[in-house]
Design an enzyme around this catalytic site. Structure first.
Site, PDB file in Angstrom:
ATOM      1  N   ARG A 298      11.461 -25.058  -3.889  1.00  0.00           N
ATOM      2  CA  ARG A 298      10.223 -24.609  -4.543  1.00  0.00           C
ATOM      3  C   ARG A 298      10.346 -23.371  -5.428  1.00  0.00           C
ATOM      4  NH1 ARG A 298       7.255 -25.435   1.020  1.00  0.00           N
ATOM      5  NH2 ARG A 298       9.426 -25.009   1.588  1.00  0.00           N
TER       6      ARG A 298
ATOM      7  N   LYS B 238      20.265 -31.620  -5.275  1.00  0.00           N
ATOM      8  CA  LYS B 238      20.181 -32.200  -3.925  1.00  0.00           C
ATOM      9  C   LYS B 238      19.144 -33.317  -3.937  1.00  0.00           C
ATOM     10  CE  LYS B 238      18.061 -30.332  -0.123  1.00  0.00           C
ATOM     11  NZ  LYS B 238      17.331 -31.389   0.606  1.00  0.00           N
TER      12      LYS B 238
ATOM     13  N   ASP C 276      21.536 -35.588   0.693  1.00  0.00           N
ATOM     14  CA  ASP C 276      21.149 -34.954   1.964  1.00  0.00           C
ATOM     15  C   ASP C 276      20.400 -35.965   2.835  1.00  0.00           C
ATOM     16  OD1 ASP C 276      20.311 -33.127   3.914  1.00  0.00           O
ATOM     17  OD2 ASP C 276      18.737 -32.274   2.661  1.00  0.00           O
TER      18      ASP C 276
ATOM     19  N   ASP D 258      23.920 -41.456  14.220  1.00  0.00           N
ATOM     20  CA  ASP D 258      23.851 -42.762  14.882  1.00  0.00           C
ATOM     21  C   ASP D 258      25.179 -42.954  15.619  1.00  0.00           C
ATOM     22  OD1 ASP D 258      23.245 -45.495  15.535  1.00  0.00           O
ATOM     23  OD2 ASP D 258      21.990 -45.613  13.749  1.00  0.00           O
TER      24      ASP D 258
END
Ligand code: C5P
Length: 249
Positions: free
Chosen positions: A227, A33, A60, A65
């Protein structure tokens, strides 16, 4: 349906990212990612480089918008030949439809090069998924600040149904929400879930978390792990552990 572990490469720059990925040489090319930090620091070249190395990529960038702008931006991202990208469901069904159109307009002809983790009937466009409500948004804040009167679970299910109506392939959500989304939108509607921790580890700043094994049981198709792998003393061993627990290998 394909299931996999996606490593969140939340690194500040190119060299750190490539050094990290080098550790997996000869093991398996992990699904990666790339988020806003790395993309804004290094631009599309980092996507091309990781692609060249043979990794499936989830870009990602969470677009949100007006439909015309999102359509044109998605056309550009589709040309980068990533496997998965995303938008905010809060942009409305029209915006999500426009995103999908842009992805189809910008796709590369021919069969997928690395994986069959692709969307569209012919499998040539990237999968498109929507963020429902960010896992950092509590029900209280959603109601008080965003003036959304419904409960958070009802909101998440409604946003997922909107994404399905727009023709998207699935949503990003907490692993704890994957079951109810599958129930509302169908078993083939993808759930991509961050918030993964090993049973014996710290939760860091994540709140709604679960283990790889439980995420699978609840209904996640792809778990996104940052992590617990990137900050592990042995990232390759931690990645293998995720694969073992999530894919039951
Ligand atoms: O390090 P950790 O496993 O918590 O990383 C999770 C990754 O998933 C991060 O890149 C984070 O930005 C992303 N993410 C998340 N929650 C969401 C959407 C994305 O944690 N709702």
């Amino acid at each position: 349906m394909a299931k996999d572990v996606i490593i969140a490469c939340d690194f500040a720059g190119r060299q750190q990212t490539l050094d990290f990925l080098d550790r997996f040489e000869g093991v398996r090319k992990p699904f990666v990612k790339i988020g806003m930090e790395l993309f804004y620091a290094e631009g599309p070249d980092i996507v091309r480089e990781i692609r060249r190395r043979g990794h499936p990529i989830f870009l990602d960038l969470k677009l949100h918008d007006i439909p015309n702008t999102v359509r044109k931006a998605m056309k550009v991202l589709s040309g980068l030949d990533v496997d998965m990208c995303n938008v905010h469901a809060a942009g409305t069904v029209d915006m999500m439809r426009a995103a999908l159109e842009g992805l189809c307009e910008g796709r590369k002809p021919g069969p997928p090069k690395i994986s069959d983790l692709r969307g569209g009937l012919d499998g040539t466009r990237p999968l498109l998924i929507a963020v429902t409500q960010l896992t950092s948004t509590s029900e209280e804040r959603m109601q008080k600040e965003l003036l959304i009167g419904a409960g958070i679970n009802d909101t998440i299910v409604k946003y997922a149904q909107n994404a399905r109506e727009a023709g998207l392939d699935g949503v990003v959500c907490s692993p704890l929400e994957a079951g109810m989304i599958k129930q509302a939108c169908g078993a083939d509607f993808l759930t991509v879930t961050p918030g993964i921790r090993f049973a014996d580890a710290s939760s860091d700043d994540q709140v709604r978390i679960t283990t790889p094994a439980r995420a699978r049981k609840i209904g996640s198709d792809y778990i996104v792990v940052g992590r617990p792998v990137t900050a592990a003393p042995d990232p390759v061993a931690a990645y293998r552990r995720c694969l073992n627990e999530f894919l039951n290998q």
